[in-house]
Motif scaffolding. Structure first.
Motif, PDB file in Angstrom:
ATOM      1  N   GLY A  70       0.816  -1.211   0.000  1.00  0.00           N
ATOM      2  CA  GLY A  70       0.000   0.000   0.000  1.00  0.00           C
ATOM      3  C   GLY A  70       0.845   1.254   0.000  1.00  0.00           C
ATOM      4  O   GLY A  70       0.536   2.243  -0.691  1.00  0.00           O
ATOM      5  N   LYS A  71       1.928   1.226   0.739  1.00  0.00           N
ATOM      6  CA  LYS A  71       2.850   2.367   0.797  1.00  0.00           C
ATOM      7  C   LYS A  71       3.452   2.659  -0.572  1.00  0.00           C
ATOM      8  O   LYS A  71       3.517   3.818  -1.014  1.00  0.00           O
ATOM      9  N   LYS A  72       3.867   1.609  -1.269  1.00  0.00           N
ATOM     10  CA  LYS A  72       4.479   1.786  -2.585  1.00  0.00           C
ATOM     11  C   LYS A  72       3.469   2.343  -3.593  1.00  0.00           C
ATOM     12  O   LYS A  72       3.813   3.203  -4.417  1.00  0.00           O
ATOM     13  N   ILE A  73       2.245   1.833  -3.555  1.00  0.00           N
ATOM     14  CA  ILE A  73       1.225   2.322  -4.480  1.00  0.00           C
ATOM     15  C   ILE A  73       0.924   3.796  -4.225  1.00  0.00           C
ATOM     16  O   ILE A  73       0.822   4.605  -5.158  1.00  0.00           O
ATOM     17  N   LYS A  74       0.811   4.169  -2.963  1.00  0.00           N
ATOM     18  CA  LYS A  74       0.524   5.562  -2.604  1.00  0.00           C
ATOM     19  C   LYS A  74       1.650   6.489  -3.036  1.00  0.00           C
ATOM     20  O   LYS A  74       1.402   7.600  -3.511  1.00  0.00           O
ATOM     21  N   GLU A  75       2.879   6.054  -2.884  1.00  0.00           N
ATOM     22  CA  GLU A  75       4.034   6.893  -3.223  1.00  0.00           C
ATOM     23  C   GLU A  75       4.145   7.121  -4.721  1.00  0.00           C
ATOM     24  O   GLU A  75       4.415   8.238  -5.171  1.00  0.00           O
TER      25      GLU A  75
END
Length: 265
Positions: A70-75
């Protein structure tokens, strides 16, 4: 007389299984193809640890990978709305996971898990499942293990219309139910397995189909990812490490980006 009695019993079981499937509301096909909202589902949680390795619980690995993904997608794609079925160590019922995705009009559902087998410590590799018919006994066993979570839910027989997680026939009937999103689901699953091979150079056991309750009512393309075998000592070490969890999330994220690019054309 005995043959007639057996025939009646088998027929009754078939009718009950069919009723279980067709009493449900049909899925609604979403219009458009852009990926604007993704729901990431960390398998198991709370009182349900999932499968276990020598010192690792599936629920912990699944949550760590889900949060990192989720962190990677948001970034990289801040325009994409990322939602989690759980972001802490809590128990979420299987039906609520897909219902959560449906309520939020998700365009994609990604469920993250770990595998295990009591038969061998050498079996290893990733595999990504979509909703569908069991092609092998192994696929059925994975689905039965993941679906057995409902036994920890209250009134599960009423909630799932009498579904029996120990019945092969019930799983087959379940697998026949959802086909509206099979093509897109298979596309994402194939990308995920290819990324596991090309980025992390891990063994891929391929894309498979089986009847999973967590994917059953998803009104969007959906996949269930088995990130590796906790029953394998080296894979348990890899999956329990921060570096391993980050790499798994990186592979899934790369597949997600390729899938989104295809769908947004």
């Amino acid at each position: 007389m005995l043959k007639l009695l057996k025939l009646v019993i088998v027929t009754s079981f078939l009718l009950a299984s069919v009723a279980f499937v067709f009493q449900q509301e049909p899925v609604t096909v979403k219009s458009g193809s852009k990926v604007n909202t993704v729901v990431i589902d960390a398998g198991h949680g709370g009182k349900d640890p999932g499968t276990r390795g020598k010192y690792t619980k599936e629920k912990d690995v699944a949550l760590a990978v889900a949060l990192e993904l989720g962190k990677k997608i948001k970034e990289e794609t801040p325009d994409v709305k990322v939602l989690f079925t759980r972001s802490t160590d809590v128990f979420i019922e299987l039906g609520e996971r897909s219902a959560f995705a449906n309520r939020n009009n998700a365009d994609l559902f990604i469920s993250i898990h770990c595998n295990a087998t009591p038969r061998s410590r050498s079996v290893r590799g990733t595999e990504t499942f979509v909703m569908g018919l069991h092609k092998t006994e192994g696929n059925l066993e994975v689905a039965k293990r993941e679906n057995s979570v409902i036994l920890q839910e209250t009134n599960y027989k009423q909630k799932y219309k009498g579904f029996d997680p120990d019945s092969p026939l019930a799983h087959i009937m379940l697998a026949n139910y959802q086909s509206a999103f099979i093509s897109s689901s298979l596309r994402l699953a194939d990308l995920i397995e290819k990324k596991f091979q090309s980025i992390s150079e891990r063994d891929s056991r391929g894309v498979k189909q089986a009847g999973f309750l967590v994917l059953w009512r998803c009104a969007m393309p959906s996949v269930l990812i088995e990130t590796g075998f906790l029953s394998s000592p080296d894979e348990e070490e890899y999956l329990s490490s921060e570096a391993g969890q980050e790499e798994v999330a990186k592979c899934i994220h790369s597949a997600f980006m390729a899938y989104k690019k295809d769908m947004d054309r």
